[in-house]
Design an enzyme around this catalytic site. Sequence first.
Site, PDB file in Angstrom:
ATOM      1  N   LYS A 168      -1.298   2.016  -9.684  1.00 30.84           N
ATOM      2  CA  LYS A 168       0.016   1.360  -9.675  1.00 30.84           C
ATOM      3  C   LYS A 168       0.581   1.227 -11.090  1.00 30.84           C
ATOM      4  O   LYS A 168      -0.089   0.706 -11.992  1.00 30.84           O
ATOM      5  CB  LYS A 168      -0.122  -0.012  -9.014  1.00 30.84           C
ATOM      6  CG  LYS A 168       1.183  -0.778  -8.834  1.00 30.84           C
ATOM      7  CD  LYS A 168       0.875  -2.104  -8.137  1.00 30.84           C
ATOM      8  CE  LYS A 168       2.121  -2.936  -7.889  1.00 30.84           C
ATOM      9  NZ  LYS A 168       1.775  -4.221  -7.239  1.00 30.84           N
ATOM     10  N   CYS A 183       4.085  -1.392  -3.727  1.00 33.18           N
ATOM     11  CA  CYS A 183       4.693  -2.726  -3.741  1.00 33.18           C
ATOM     12  C   CYS A 183       5.780  -2.904  -4.804  1.00 33.18           C
ATOM     13  O   CYS A 183       6.893  -2.436  -4.627  1.00 33.18           O
ATOM     14  CB  CYS A 183       3.587  -3.778  -3.881  1.00 33.18           C
ATOM     15  SG  CYS A 183       4.077  -5.427  -3.278  1.00 33.18           S
ATOM     16  N   GLU A 189      -1.226  -2.457   0.766  1.00 30.81           N
ATOM     17  CA  GLU A 189      -1.787  -2.709  -0.564  1.00 30.81           C
ATOM     18  C   GLU A 189      -2.889  -3.760  -0.513  1.00 30.81           C
ATOM     19  O   GLU A 189      -2.769  -4.786   0.155  1.00 30.81           O
ATOM     20  CB  GLU A 189      -0.660  -3.198  -1.478  1.00 30.81           C
ATOM     21  CG  GLU A 189      -1.101  -3.571  -2.882  1.00 30.81           C
ATOM     22  CD  GLU A 189      -0.012  -4.303  -3.667  1.00 30.81           C
ATOM     23  OE1 GLU A 189      -0.022  -4.204  -4.894  1.00 30.81           O
ATOM     24  OE2 GLU A 189       0.845  -4.982  -3.039  1.00 30.81           O
TER      25      GLU A 189
END
Length: 265
Positions: free
Chosen positions: A111, A146, A40
């Site tokens: 995300k 994440c 990321e």
Amino acid sequence: MRASVIQIAVNEDESVEARRRRVAATVREQAGADLVVLPELWTTGAFAYEEFGREAEPLEGPTYEAMAKAASDAGVWLHAGSIPERDPDGPLYNTSLVFSPSGDLAAAYRKIHRFGFDKGEAVLMGAGSELVTVRLPETTLGLSTCYDLRFPELYRGLVDAGAETLVVSAGWPERRRSHWTLLAQARAVENQSFLLACATAGTHAGVPQAGHSIVVDPWGEVLAQAGVGEEVLTVEFDPGKVAATREQFPALKDRMLGLQPPRRP
């Protein structure tokens, strides 16, 4: 299937441009792999919040171009990690890019779960809203980033959409490394899927990174795990094990909740 998980060190003494060139060269070295995965926000560092606005790119910006070329040169499917994407009509997004072996963009994932508890990424970036899967010849990838790893409903949604291999691109802090390994194994076991989780190494914005990128099979067995520094983790696995596991131990078929609206009394 052969995968290379590239755990990139993100350090403040290296420019974004220099890191981009270095990472592209490392991707090219993975020729012969089927899939390559990057972490990321490796251009800026996931905790370097003040850099997000300065280094944000349009979707088809310099990182897009460099990674598309690297994927094509190596002839690999490339999950190029994520970039701070600047939408011309909206906010910034933490956006992952996946390229085919011909260098074409196969998918982009914004995300969904933003980290920061009303600070940092949580206020500087917009939230994605769509689950994204990518069909490879050998398997179907489910994309996540994440902090998403803490939300099991996202992964169940990806499995319902056909995912067999879950990919996590992350910049995870060292102080919560035990959670990283625990959650990676849990998501693999509960979804009876392979899971490839790629994290950053080094220290950025004063936050030591966990490293320890990990590959887990559908039974929760750790097939490979990196250390704390920059490293290329290469692993071979059989995607057919997903269907075999789900047939041998059909827990997903026994689900009772979340499949239909509750009945009214």
